[in-house]
Scaffold this motif. Sequence first.
Motif, PDB file in Angstrom:
ATOM      1  N   ASP A  46       0.823  -1.209   0.000  1.00  0.00           N
ATOM      2  CA  ASP A  46       0.000   0.000   0.000  1.00  0.00           C
ATOM      3  C   ASP A  46       0.858   1.260   0.000  1.00  0.00           C
ATOM      4  N   GLU A  73       2.220   1.564  -3.536  1.00  0.00           N
ATOM      5  CA  GLU A  73       1.154   2.077  -4.402  1.00  0.00           C
ATOM      6  C   GLU A  73       1.050   3.592  -4.299  1.00  0.00           C
ATOM      7  N   LYS A  74       1.126   4.120  -3.087  1.00  0.00           N
ATOM      8  CA  LYS A  74       1.064   5.576  -2.906  1.00  0.00           C
ATOM      9  C   LYS A  74       2.255   6.259  -3.572  1.00  0.00           C
TER      10      LYS A  74
END
Length: 363
Positions: free
Chosen positions: A71, A74-75
Amino acid sequence: MSDHAVLHVKGRILVGPEEVRDELWIVDGRISYDRPAGARDIRTVVGWALPGLVDAHCHVGLGPHGPVPEDVAEKQALTDREAGTLLIRDAGSPSDTRWTDGREDLPKIIRAGRHIARTRRYIRGYAHEIEPDDLVAYVAQEARRGDGWVKLVGDWIDRDLGDLSAVWPRDALDAAIAEAHRLGARVTAHCFSADSLPDLVGAGIDCVEHATGLTEELIPLFVEHGVAIVPTLVNIATFPQLAAGGEDKFPRWSAHMRRLHERRYDTVRSAYDAGIPVYVGTDAGGTLPHGLVAAEVAELVTAGIPPVEALAATTWKARTWLGRPGLEEGAPADLVVYASDPRADVRVLADPQRVVLNGRVTA
């Protein structure tokens, strides 16, 4: 037609630095310069269009202490995308980011595998840390895992010496780079100082990252061998802070880092003037934030590279160097649209009006 909407981009399409068209069409996620017959539900975007920007030194999946969760990665990738970076050469990461290949909303990544460093001669948690006898085997491993690139750590601080020094003997470099080339991979290396450069270039290195140690004496060697550089000036800006932090323990290293920082613009300008290919890279990841591509282009201009050439270093020339298309007929529709001509003022890159990735407007 597929689930991709038909997109009409009109205004000024910068196919190349001087090749400008009035419009293009995006059909099924690809570029066409012919209006599609029978097209309906057409969306129009107006402005100055460039190929998706390239960050040729970026670390998706890397944090201050090593790999990060998906995550967070992804950012990082989304931050780059919002800045207009749609093609990344990931110059070393301990994370497996292959999962991003299935995401049409994330930038395309060209991987160099994981950094390969000498034991205790790099940032902990980042690299394979090995000895010279194992270099060929690890280069072969990362060449197979990557996307046509391998990343070496060419120099780092030697704590006994108290300064930067080369980490690999020439015979190990000769064998390792030859093996990478045999496997179809190019090799790049992290290098701050000068003393690692002659052996790396002589052994056939394809690119040098940072290249702050490049001197007038070494420039002809780079030109002769066709070695490119990715200066990462937004990262070099941190050298004074690093030097201050190491002053008490490693005063010689600190003074060296300050000298490299002070002449950074002269180094890059001299390289460019001599004909060394220069490409845009931010060194995002680790401790540096993502989304800095516009700042790096502006730094190249500050160093004395003509604005159109600095722009080419993150668009047309960078994509050719990495073997990826730009705004050619039939190419994947990865482009960024601006309100005014970025050739006239590269600061425009900091304010993309629309980002189009795989034919979809994402921002």
